[in-house]
Scaffold this motif. Structure first.
Motif, PDB file in Angstrom:
ATOM      1  N   ALA A   1      11.961  -0.111   7.035  1.00 33.54           N
ATOM      2  CA  ALA A   1      12.887  -0.723   7.813  1.00 33.54           C
ATOM      3  C   ALA A   1      12.609  -1.973   8.259  1.00 33.54           C
ATOM      4  N   GLU A   2      11.524  -2.122   8.830  1.00 40.31           N
ATOM      5  CA  GLU A   2      11.017  -3.349   9.481  1.00 40.31           C
ATOM      6  C   GLU A   2      10.731  -4.314   8.599  1.00 40.31           C
ATOM      7  N   LEU A   3       9.972  -4.003   7.144  1.00 41.11           N
ATOM      8  CA  LEU A   3      10.026  -5.109   6.242  1.00 41.11           C
ATOM      9  C   LEU A   3      11.271  -5.507   5.786  1.00 41.11           C
TER      10      LEU A   3
ATOM     11  N   ALA B   1      19.478  -4.497   4.993  1.00 41.06           N
ATOM     12  CA  ALA B   1      18.028  -4.504   4.451  1.00 41.06           C
ATOM     13  C   ALA B   1      17.260  -3.765   4.780  1.00 41.06           C
ATOM     14  N   ALA B   2      17.355  -3.610   6.501  1.00 42.81           N
ATOM     15  CA  ALA B   2      16.593  -2.563   7.085  1.00 42.81           C
ATOM     16  C   ALA B   2      16.910  -1.001   6.725  1.00 42.81           C
ATOM     17  N   PHE B   3      18.019  -0.739   6.272  1.00 38.76           N
ATOM     18  CA  PHE B   3      18.595   0.649   5.794  1.00 38.76           C
ATOM     19  C   PHE B   3      18.042   0.866   4.439  1.00 38.76           C
ATOM     20  N   LEU B   4      18.092  -0.130   3.358  1.00 44.05           N
ATOM     21  CA  LEU B   4      17.576   0.027   2.294  1.00 44.05           C
ATOM     22  C   LEU B   4      16.242   0.047   2.094  1.00 44.05           C
TER      23      LEU B   4
ATOM     24  N   ALA C   1      14.252   1.513   4.539  1.00 45.83           N
ATOM     25  CA  ALA C   1      13.978   2.629   5.073  1.00 45.83           C
ATOM     26  C   ALA C   1      13.882   3.595   4.078  1.00 45.83           C
ATOM     27  N   ILE C   2      15.346   3.693   3.168  1.00 45.94           N
ATOM     28  CA  ILE C   2      15.590   4.531   2.202  1.00 45.94           C
ATOM     29  C   ILE C   2      14.446   4.321   1.009  1.00 45.94           C
ATOM     30  N   GLY C   3      14.091   2.941   0.843  1.00 44.43           N
ATOM     31  CA  GLY C   3      13.315   2.749  -0.390  1.00 44.43           C
ATOM     32  C   GLY C   3      11.713   3.154  -0.034  1.00 44.43           C
ATOM     33  N   ALA C   4      11.325   2.904   1.022  1.00 47.88           N
ATOM     34  CA  ALA C   4      10.188   3.392   1.473  1.00 47.88           C
ATOM     35  C   ALA C   4       9.827   4.853   1.341  1.00 47.88           C
ATOM     36  N   VAL C   5      10.826   5.535   1.875  1.00 48.35           N
ATOM     37  CA  VAL C   5      10.558   7.195   1.858  1.00 48.35           C
ATOM     38  C   VAL C   5      10.665   7.470   0.241  1.00 48.35           C
ATOM     39  N   ALA C   6      11.596   6.949  -0.423  1.00 46.90           N
ATOM     40  CA  ALA C   6      11.921   7.142  -2.028  1.00 46.90           C
ATOM     41  C   ALA C   6      10.571   6.981  -2.474  1.00 46.90           C
ATOM     42  N   ALA C   7       9.908   5.840  -2.486  1.00 48.14           N
ATOM     43  CA  ALA C   7       8.503   5.481  -2.823  1.00 48.14           C
ATOM     44  C   ALA C   7       7.479   6.629  -2.564  1.00 48.14           C
ATOM     45  N   VAL C   8       7.587   6.909  -1.299  1.00 43.44           N
ATOM     46  CA  VAL C   8       6.589   8.003  -0.962  1.00 43.44           C
ATOM     47  C   VAL C   8       6.785   9.450  -1.711  1.00 43.44           C
ATOM     48  N   VAL C   9       7.953   9.869  -2.009  1.00 39.87           N
ATOM     49  CA  VAL C   9       8.591  11.178  -2.295  1.00 39.87           C
ATOM     50  C   VAL C   9       7.909  11.165  -3.955  1.00 39.87           C
TER      51      VAL C   9
ATOM     52  N   ALA D   1      -0.130   5.702   3.005  1.00 31.06           N
ATOM     53  CA  ALA D   1      -0.609   4.591   2.188  1.00 31.06           C
ATOM     54  C   ALA D   1       0.583   3.755   2.283  1.00 31.06           C
ATOM     55  N   ILE D   2       1.828   4.311   1.872  1.00 33.21           N
ATOM     56  CA  ILE D   2       2.991   3.235   1.829  1.00 33.21           C
ATOM     57  C   ILE D   2       3.242   2.403   2.898  1.00 33.21           C
ATOM     58  N   ALA D   3       3.097   2.977   3.988  1.00 32.70           N
ATOM     59  CA  ALA D   3       3.571   2.614   5.521  1.00 32.70           C
ATOM     60  C   ALA D   3       2.465   1.635   5.582  1.00 32.70           C
ATOM     61  N   ALA D   4       1.178   1.508   5.277  1.00 30.32           N
ATOM     62  CA  ALA D   4       0.163   0.652   5.579  1.00 30.32           C
ATOM     63  C   ALA D   4       0.340  -0.645   4.495  1.00 30.32           C
ATOM     64  N   PHE D   5       0.772  -0.287   3.412  1.00 36.58           N
ATOM     65  CA  PHE D   5       1.238  -1.257   2.392  1.00 36.58           C
ATOM     66  C   PHE D   5       2.233  -2.305   2.894  1.00 36.58           C
ATOM     67  N   LEU D   6       3.195  -1.471   3.282  1.00 34.29           N
ATOM     68  CA  LEU D   6       4.626  -2.238   3.543  1.00 34.29           C
ATOM     69  C   LEU D   6       4.137  -2.993   4.941  1.00 34.29           C
ATOM     70  N   THR D   7       3.638  -2.604   5.739  1.00 31.15           N
ATOM     71  CA  THR D   7       3.138  -3.335   6.979  1.00 31.15           C
ATOM     72  C   THR D   7       2.499  -4.524   6.695  1.00 31.15           C
ATOM     73  N   ALA D   8       1.375  -4.431   5.763  1.00 35.72           N
ATOM     74  CA  ALA D   8       0.650  -5.571   5.424  1.00 35.72           C
ATOM     75  C   ALA D   8       1.592  -6.736   4.900  1.00 35.72           C
ATOM     76  N   ILE D   9       2.541  -6.018   3.813  1.00 33.79           N
ATOM     77  CA  ILE D   9       3.446  -7.302   3.443  1.00 33.79           C
ATOM     78  C   ILE D   9       4.255  -7.941   4.658  1.00 33.79           C
ATOM     79  N   GLU D  10       4.754  -7.060   5.397  1.00 34.19           N
ATOM     80  CA  GLU D  10       5.609  -7.525   6.649  1.00 34.19           C
ATOM     81  C   GLU D  10       4.732  -8.405   7.704  1.00 34.19           C
ATOM     82  N   THR D  11       3.319  -8.127   7.680  1.00 35.83           N
ATOM     83  CA  THR D  11       2.689  -9.129   8.433  1.00 35.83           C
ATOM     84  C   THR D  11       2.401 -10.564   7.730  1.00 35.83           C
ATOM     85  N   TYR D  12       2.201 -10.424   6.453  1.00 41.05           N
ATOM     86  CA  TYR D  12       2.188 -11.720   5.650  1.00 41.05           C
ATOM     87  C   TYR D  12       3.303 -12.320   5.773  1.00 41.05           C
ATOM     88  N   VAL D  13       4.538 -11.920   5.546  1.00 43.42           N
ATOM     89  CA  VAL D  13       5.783 -12.607   5.596  1.00 43.42           C
ATOM     90  C   VAL D  13       5.965 -13.264   6.985  1.00 43.42           C
TER      91      VAL D  13
END
Lengths: 349, 332
Positions: free
Chosen positions: A114-116, A137-140, A142-150, A171-183
């Motif tokens: 959601a944050e990303l 965007a936050a809704f999508l 969140a859904i996208g992240a969990v779908a990727a994890v599953v 792993a996914i959370a760390a990856f997304l947080t990294a992109i978020e921090t970069y942006v």
């Protein structure tokens, strides 16, 4: 003819139902008190009479008082209730699905997704778009992240599926947080807007926010509550559950999907409010020692009351200034929870 | 008998040594004179002419020593960049950070003052570095590279801005320019304040920093601008000294405080406008929204504390004048 044992079992069942009813009644009183307090008090001090007149549509002494109660305070209390109930319910469901006491609604990356999503929308969406794309965007996200994890978790063959899922979530959370921090780093001017989103926006959403979040929460909550018996069976272990006729992978997927849908909607409107999803279900578990059939409905009610109360403190403690809601949920929730833990250990040992 | 050769009177010529000696004497005189001149100027505090007067280095500013006049200045502060260019030290600047947008002629680079890259800064071979804050030991690292670092934190008031401009004047060898910039700013701001008639009841103002109602009290740099015009800042109820001056207000409080002037300093970061404000729950009841007194300003103009603050004050003066006529006719 009933045997003594059967009669005893029946007695226990009735007793249990009575206890459950008592806890439910208590939780409802808590929610009601929190909601009443939430509507009565705020940054603008109004008399109870004024609040009632505003709610019933009769004229208040000042027209602005009616606006404050009806357009600002009431939707805020209701939104806090909906979000708090949803987060607590999703937390309880996750804890049941993963048989993990540390599971919370953000376990599988819903928060970082959601944050990303919000960060990307704030940083790149043109202002001229007109519609507010951030919640979508936050809704999508969140859904996208969990779908990727599953999907990722299922592609791994080895190991227990729940452990793999949780690790994939990390792993996914760390990856997304990294992109978020970069942006964020590339868009320093957007950081204020991004942090406003993450810290929560119960105070700004209004009726529109409530309308946006409600359909998803209702569907998600209904699905989870309908599976309360399945969660009890799951707590016996996968093999046991399967032998009792539960299709374990399917139930797990349905519950994860429902909890994610509700969490994503809540996060998209209210930001990532932490701690509610852990503390409320565990408090209920410690107090009632009950099954998911009791924990789930109680989580909705107590979670709603808890967040309404926390939000009330956030907006009156240093009024007319506000405190971030996450500060209140952790500052009050954590010590209360630790005290409860200590007491329960004293009882059991 | 030795006839004495007629003496030829030759014009006095200087030997090489003599020339050097006389130059040295001249140099000493220049230095002495400039010393006297500089001390006179600093005592009298009168704005000098805009011609660069000789400055004796090393210059000391606080704990920082600047050994010689800098010609490779790097500024990682948008406000610092504004000030350096305003005092005619612009030609000495080799690099400014990505948020130093004014003036547009400043040599903007990808350098960041928030996450400074020491190697990237050092690659410009700076002989003076100007920053707002020191995250992660930048000062220590640059000092180790013998680069003097001037830390000029966010100004708390206009006097702090003037002091920073004068410090930069001394640091860059443009002290007279700095003094004249400061006196021009003082004159312009005083004129702007005088141009707005004081109403009987002060206007209520709300200055917005983001769409979750973070705001600035009168104790802040930007808040004092409204105080100059005698406006009542609705955020002051949240405690002028509490919250470091930047509290987050409750929506219902803002609606009940009913500001007559709303200044949106979140038009860039958060895309706010008079339209989004009017769409907020309950905000149509606010005077400023009903009477069209919602002003959109550039976030950076309202958050920097360089000489451009006078432009911001001019904007506020114009809006306050307008708002006062709007509300004066409204009450009749």
């Amino acid at each position: 003819m009933t045997t003594v044992a059967e009669r005893a079992a029946e007695h226990v069942a009735i007793q249990r139902q009575r206890v459950r009813g008592r806890w439910l009644a208590l939780a409802c009183v808590f929610l009601l008190l929190a909601a009443i307090a939430g509507i009565l008090f705020g940054a603008k001090s109004l008399s109870a009479g004024d609040v009632v007149r505003a709610l019933s549509g009769r004229g208040t002494r000042h027209a602005v008082d009616a606006t404050i109660v009806r357009s600002i305070r009431l939707p805020r209390v209701l939104l806090a209730g909906v979000v708090g109930g949803m987060l607590a319910l999703a937390g309880a469901a996750y804890q049941g699905v993963f048989a993990n006491p540390l599971a919370d609604p953000y376990l599988l990356g819903a928060a970082s997704g959601a944050e990303l999503g919000a960060t990307v929308a704030i940083a790149y969406a043109p202002a001229a778009l007109g519609v507010n794309v951030v919640p979508i965007a936050a809704f999508l996200g969140a859904i996208g992240a969990v779908a990727a994890v599953v999907v990722l978790g299922r592609s791994v063959r080895a190991g227990r599926s729940t452990t793999v899922l949780i690790l994939a979530g990390v792993a996914i959370a760390a990856f997304l947080t990294a992109i978020e921090t970069y942006v964020q780093q590339q868009h320093q001017t957007a950081i204020r807007a991004i942090y406003s989103f993450i810290l929560g926006r119960l105070g700004t959403a209004g009726w529109a926010g409530l309308e946006l979040v409600l359909p998803y929460v209702v569907v998600a909550a209904a699905v989870i509550l309908l599976h309360r018996r399945h969660l009890d069976v799951l707590s016996l272990g996968d093999d046991e559950a399967a032998s009792l006729g539960v299709h374990v992978p399917r139930v797990r997927l349905v519950l994860v999907a429902a909890a994610t849908l509700g969490t994503a909607a809540a996060v998209a409107i209210a930001g990532t409010i932490a701690f509610v999803g852990i503390i409320v279900p565990h408090t209920i578990r410690l107090l009632t020692g009950a099954s998911y059939r009791t924990i789930l409905p109680l989580s909705v009610i107590v979670g709603a009351g808890f967040l309404i109360g926390a939000d009330l403190i956030a907006r009156v403690a240093i009024a007319p200034a506000e405190l971030p809601i996450g500060v209140i949920t952790a500052l009050i929730g954590a010590p209360f929870f630790i005290a409860l833990l200590r007491q329960s250990r004293a009882v059991t040992s | 008998m030795a006839s004495s050769a007629p003496r030829v009177v030759r014009p006095p010529t200087f030997t090489k040594e003599a020339r050097v000696r006389s130059r040295k004497i001249l140099a000493v005189w220049v230095v002495l004179l400039s010393f006297v001149g500089a001390s006179c100027a600093s005592k009298s505090r009168v704005a000098g002419p805009a011609t660069p007067a000789p400055v004796s280095y090393p210059v000391r500013i606080g704990a920082v020593t600047i050994p010689r006049q800098p010609h490779r200045i790097v500024s990682l502060s948008a406000s610092g960049t504004q000030m350096v260019f305003a005092i005619n030290a612009g030609p000495q600047v080799v690099a400014v950070d990505e948020y130093s947008k004014y003036p547009s002629s400043a040599p903007r680079t990808k350098l960041s003052g928030f996450q400074p890259n020491i190697e990237a800064i050092a690659a410009y071979h700076p002989d003076l570095l100007i920053i707002e804050s020191d995250p992660g030991g930048l000062v220590r690292a640059m000092t180790a590279l013998h680069v003097p670092v001037l830390v000029q934190p966010a100004a708390k008031n206009l006097d702090a801005t003037y002091a920073q401009i004068e410090d930069l004047g001394r640091a860059t060898g443009h002290a007279p320019d700095a003094r004249s910039v400061v006196s021009q700013l003082r004159r312009r701001i005083a004129g702007l304040v005088a141009s707005v008639p004081k109403p009987k009841a002060p206007l209520r103002v709300y200055h917005e920093l983001d769409q979750t109602y973070y705001t600035a009290t009168s104790a802040t740099f930007i808040g004092q601008v409204y105080a100059l015009f005698g406006l009542t800042n609705v955020a002051d109820k949240a405690g002028v000294t509490k919250n470091s001056g930047y509290p987050q207000l409750s929506s219902e409080y803002i609606v009940s405080a009913n500001p007559q002037l709303i200044v949106l300093a979140d038009t860039v970061c958060c895309h706010q406008s008079s339209k989004t404000v009017a769409a907020r729950p309950g905000w149509r009841a606010i005077d400023a929204v009903r009477r069209g007194e919602v002003i959109a300003v550039d976030d950076s103009l309202a958050s920097e504390w360089g000489p451009r603050i006078a432009d911001y004050i001019a904007l506020v003066a114009r809006e306050v004048r307008r708002a006062e006529t709007v509300y004066a006719t409204g009450t009749r």
